[in-house]
Scaffold this active site. Structure first.
Site, PDB file in Angstrom:
ATOM      1  N   LEU A  74      58.737  37.439  10.756  1.00  0.00           N
ATOM      2  CA  LEU A  74      58.103  36.706   9.660  1.00  0.00           C
ATOM      3  C   LEU A  74      57.623  35.323  10.091  1.00  0.00           C
ATOM      4  O   LEU A  74      56.936  34.648   9.329  1.00  0.00           O
ATOM      5  CB  LEU A  74      59.084  36.571   8.487  1.00  0.00           C
ATOM      6  CG  LEU A  74      59.450  37.890   7.785  1.00  0.00           C
ATOM      7  CD1 LEU A  74      60.453  37.629   6.663  1.00  0.00           C
ATOM      8  CD2 LEU A  74      58.211  38.592   7.250  1.00  0.00           C
ATOM      9  N   ARG A  75      58.028  34.889  11.288  1.00  0.00           N
ATOM     10  CA  ARG A  75      57.545  33.653  11.923  1.00  0.00           C
ATOM     11  C   ARG A  75      58.040  32.356  11.277  1.00  0.00           C
ATOM     12  O   ARG A  75      58.002  31.313  11.921  1.00  0.00           O
ATOM     13  CB  ARG A  75      56.013  33.624  11.971  1.00  0.00           C
ATOM     14  CG  ARG A  75      55.372  34.763  12.755  1.00  0.00           C
ATOM     15  CD  ARG A  75      55.838  34.817  14.184  1.00  0.00           C
ATOM     16  NE  ARG A  75      55.115  35.782  15.007  1.00  0.00           N
ATOM     17  CZ  ARG A  75      55.631  36.416  16.039  1.00  0.00           C
ATOM     18  NH1 ARG A  75      56.892  36.202  16.381  1.00  0.00           N
ATOM     19  NH2 ARG A  75      54.903  37.253  16.752  1.00  0.00           N
ATOM     20  N   ASP A 163      65.938  39.712  19.952  1.00  0.00           N
ATOM     21  CA  ASP A 163      64.647  40.364  20.156  1.00  0.00           C
ATOM     22  C   ASP A 163      63.544  39.360  20.478  1.00  0.00           C
ATOM     23  O   ASP A 163      63.455  38.297  19.882  1.00  0.00           O
ATOM     24  CB  ASP A 163      64.240  41.168  18.934  1.00  0.00           C
ATOM     25  CG  ASP A 163      62.947  41.913  19.173  1.00  0.00           C
ATOM     26  OD1 ASP A 163      62.949  42.865  19.965  1.00  0.00           O
ATOM     27  OD2 ASP A 163      61.917  41.496  18.606  1.00  0.00           O
ATOM     28  N   HIS A 190      66.792  44.263  22.737  1.00  0.00           N
ATOM     29  CA  HIS A 190      65.441  44.303  23.301  1.00  0.00           C
ATOM     30  C   HIS A 190      65.619  44.613  24.784  1.00  0.00           C
ATOM     31  O   HIS A 190      65.959  43.740  25.572  1.00  0.00           O
ATOM     32  CB  HIS A 190      64.771  42.947  23.091  1.00  0.00           C
ATOM     33  CG  HIS A 190      63.423  42.799  23.720  1.00  0.00           C
ATOM     34  ND1 HIS A 190      62.298  42.576  22.985  1.00  0.00           N
ATOM     35  CD2 HIS A 190      63.024  42.828  25.018  1.00  0.00           C
ATOM     36  CE1 HIS A 190      61.255  42.469  23.801  1.00  0.00           C
ATOM     37  NE2 HIS A 190      61.680  42.622  25.045  1.00  0.00           N
ATOM     38  N   ASP A 316      57.981  46.361  14.370  1.00  0.00           N
ATOM     39  CA  ASP A 316      57.857  45.218  15.283  1.00  0.00           C
ATOM     40  C   ASP A 316      56.623  44.404  14.905  1.00  0.00           C
ATOM     41  O   ASP A 316      55.866  43.945  15.767  1.00  0.00           O
ATOM     42  CB  ASP A 316      57.777  45.663  16.742  1.00  0.00           C
ATOM     43  CG  ASP A 316      57.962  44.509  17.727  1.00  0.00           C
ATOM     44  OD1 ASP A 316      58.319  43.395  17.281  1.00  0.00           O
ATOM     45  OD2 ASP A 316      57.737  44.702  18.930  1.00  0.00           O
ATOM     46  N   HIS A 320      49.979  37.012  15.077  1.00  0.00           N
ATOM     47  CA  HIS A 320      49.550  35.877  15.897  1.00  0.00           C
ATOM     48  C   HIS A 320      48.193  35.396  15.390  1.00  0.00           C
ATOM     49  O   HIS A 320      47.411  36.170  14.835  1.00  0.00           O
ATOM     50  CB  HIS A 320      49.423  36.267  17.373  1.00  0.00           C
ATOM     51  CG  HIS A 320      50.729  36.606  18.029  1.00  0.00           C
ATOM     52  ND1 HIS A 320      51.684  35.660  18.303  1.00  0.00           N
ATOM     53  CD2 HIS A 320      51.237  37.792  18.470  1.00  0.00           C
ATOM     54  CE1 HIS A 320      52.729  36.244  18.888  1.00  0.00           C
ATOM     55  NE2 HIS A 320      52.478  37.529  18.990  1.00  0.00           N
TER      56      HIS A 320
END
Length: 445
Positions: A74-75, A163, A190, A316, A320
């Site tokens: 979700l950044r 991750d 990961h 995933d 960006h």
């Protein structure tokens, strides 16, 4: 058929409603009665009472349990230029998701109880879907020292993962597995050996040879999976392997399960459908971690999806900005968006294999992820009377993915321009419509 005919907009309640001629799990039509946020009854068409209730025509729409994503970025905080909790959860709802696990690689990292609590508090102010914070395995994702697992679990974390990075230290990984097991939680790895992956940028073999880009060996993934599967067997702790991408990874997971080891695995929609031949065009939309693999690897993943070796599909979702993805291949970040296209991709993969079973798809995208993530007491529930009215409605009309037709803040989807035959038209979370296509205002610029 689209939800434009339902006359219900995003945010509205579906209380005291009959969904007429809906297709639960793609089966025979039914009239579904919703009351007080729960399914009251599933009746043969025409048998539901129609007095003092709203009747919504759902003819031809497939009803599935709301989807659960074990792997979402979700950044926020720190990466709001790419995504926010608001836009990410809105994107999730548009894809049929009612629950997402938010990975810890934010800025600052979700590696304390306070940050877990803050993310939960902030996400509860959003209404599109439920957010479950993933706590980091190591402080700052630096792979050096363990994060405070017990405190994060007490604050609400049910999964731990670094991750975006692999925990290369085997002793730290083992300690995390033991701690998570004692807390009733799970570790999601990961799998990427730093020594073997090196500066890899693209799948080793034809893709790297064609482009001249640094090769990314599949064995970098496979050795970590083998190591951690053995650690899970030795400790009895649950291990979940993120985004497996190679044939040998599948074989290791399959063998581990044959031994009764507590190992589960996920695959992404893009690794099921795309190959490294696309990456060889050096279009950064196809730059992802782990990299797109060979056609043989993709076939192995599809087979594993069908035979149950792979437990779940996870997106995933990695948004960006256009600016960052416009750089050269080596300068651009790894990642693709995936929440809004997961259902059509998985349906296409199953349909191409002549194995499109909607109950199986629900297991892969809802039931199993909820069980793995430890939220199956309220998410991934079956479509039966008495359960929460948490579901997605799927249309079967052809549509084409476009950059403008999105809810995520970012547009780095590898599927722009691709035509699919299935699409989520509406999503409900406990009787409240969190998505209704053609009604809601999109949040992208």
């Amino acid at each position: 058929m689209t939800t434009a005919t339902l006359g219900v907009a995003t945010g509205e309640s579906l209380d005291q409603v009959i969904l007429r001629n809906v297709l639960p799990y793609g089966g025979p039509p039914a009239d579904v009665i919703i009351k007080d946020g729960r399914f009251a009854a599933f009746l043969p068409p025409g048998q539901a009472p129609s007095t003092e209730v709203r009747i919504l025509d759902c003819t031809g729409l497939i009803m599935l349990p709301g989807f659960v994503d074990l792997h979402t970025h979700l950044r926020e905080p720190g990466g709001e230029a790419s995504e926010t909790i608001h836009t990410g959860t809105r994107s999730a709802a548009a894809g049929g998701y009612t629950d997402v696990f938010a990975m810890a690689n934010t800025d600052p990292v979700t590696d304390t109880a306070d940050r877990v609590s803050r993310l939960l508090s902030q996400s509860r102010r959003q209404t599109s879907c439920r957010v479950h914070p993933v706590g980091a395995i190591t402080g700052g994702l630096e792979g050096a020292s363990p994060a405070p697992y017990a405190e994060m679990a007490a604050a609400g974390a049910r999964m731990f993962s670094d991750d975006g990075k692999c925990v290369n230290n085997a002793a730290l990984t083992r300690a995390a597995l033991v701690a998570a097991a004692n807390l009733g939680c799970i570790v999601a790895q990961h799998a990427q050996s730093a020594d073997l992956a090196g500066e890899g940028q693209i799948n080793a073999g034809h893709a790297s040879e064609t482009t001249g880009l640094p090769p990314w060996l599949g064995v970098a993934e496979e050795t970590i999976i083998a190591r951690d599967a053995i650690l899970a067997a030795e400790t009895g702790a649950r291990l979940h392997v993120c985004h497996i991408s190679t044939r040998r990874s599948v074989e290791i997971i399959r063998w581990s399960k044959s031994q009764g080891w507590p190992v589960t695995a996920e695959v992404t929609p893009h690794h099921l459908l795309l190959t490294d031949e696309l990456a060889a065009f050096t279009d950064t939309r196809y730059k992802v971690n782990p990299p797109l693999r060979s056609a043989d690897d993709v076939q192995a993943l599809r087979t594993a999806l069908l035979d149950g070796t792979i437990d779940a599909v996870a997106t995933d979702h990695a948004p960006h900005t256009n600016e960052s993805k416009s750089r050269s291949w080596c300068g651009a970040p790894f990642g693709m968006t995936g929440l809004e296209t997961a259902l059509p991709v998985v349906a296409a993969v199953l349909e191409n294999a002549q194995a499109l079973d909607w109950k199986r798809l629900a297991e892969l995208m809802s039931t199993a992820p909820a069980r793995i993530g430890g939220i199956n007491d309220f998410a991934g529930r079956p479509l039966v009377a008495g359960e929460p009215s948490t579901f997605a409605l799927v249309d079967t009309a052809n549509w084409t993915v476009t950059s403008a037709d999105r809810y995520s803040k970012s547009s780095n989807s590898p599927f722009c321009g691709t035509e699919f035959r299935h699409r989520v038209m509406a999503t409900s979370l406990e009787g409240r419509l969190t998505h209704s296509r053609n009604h809601a205002q999109r949040v992208n610029p």
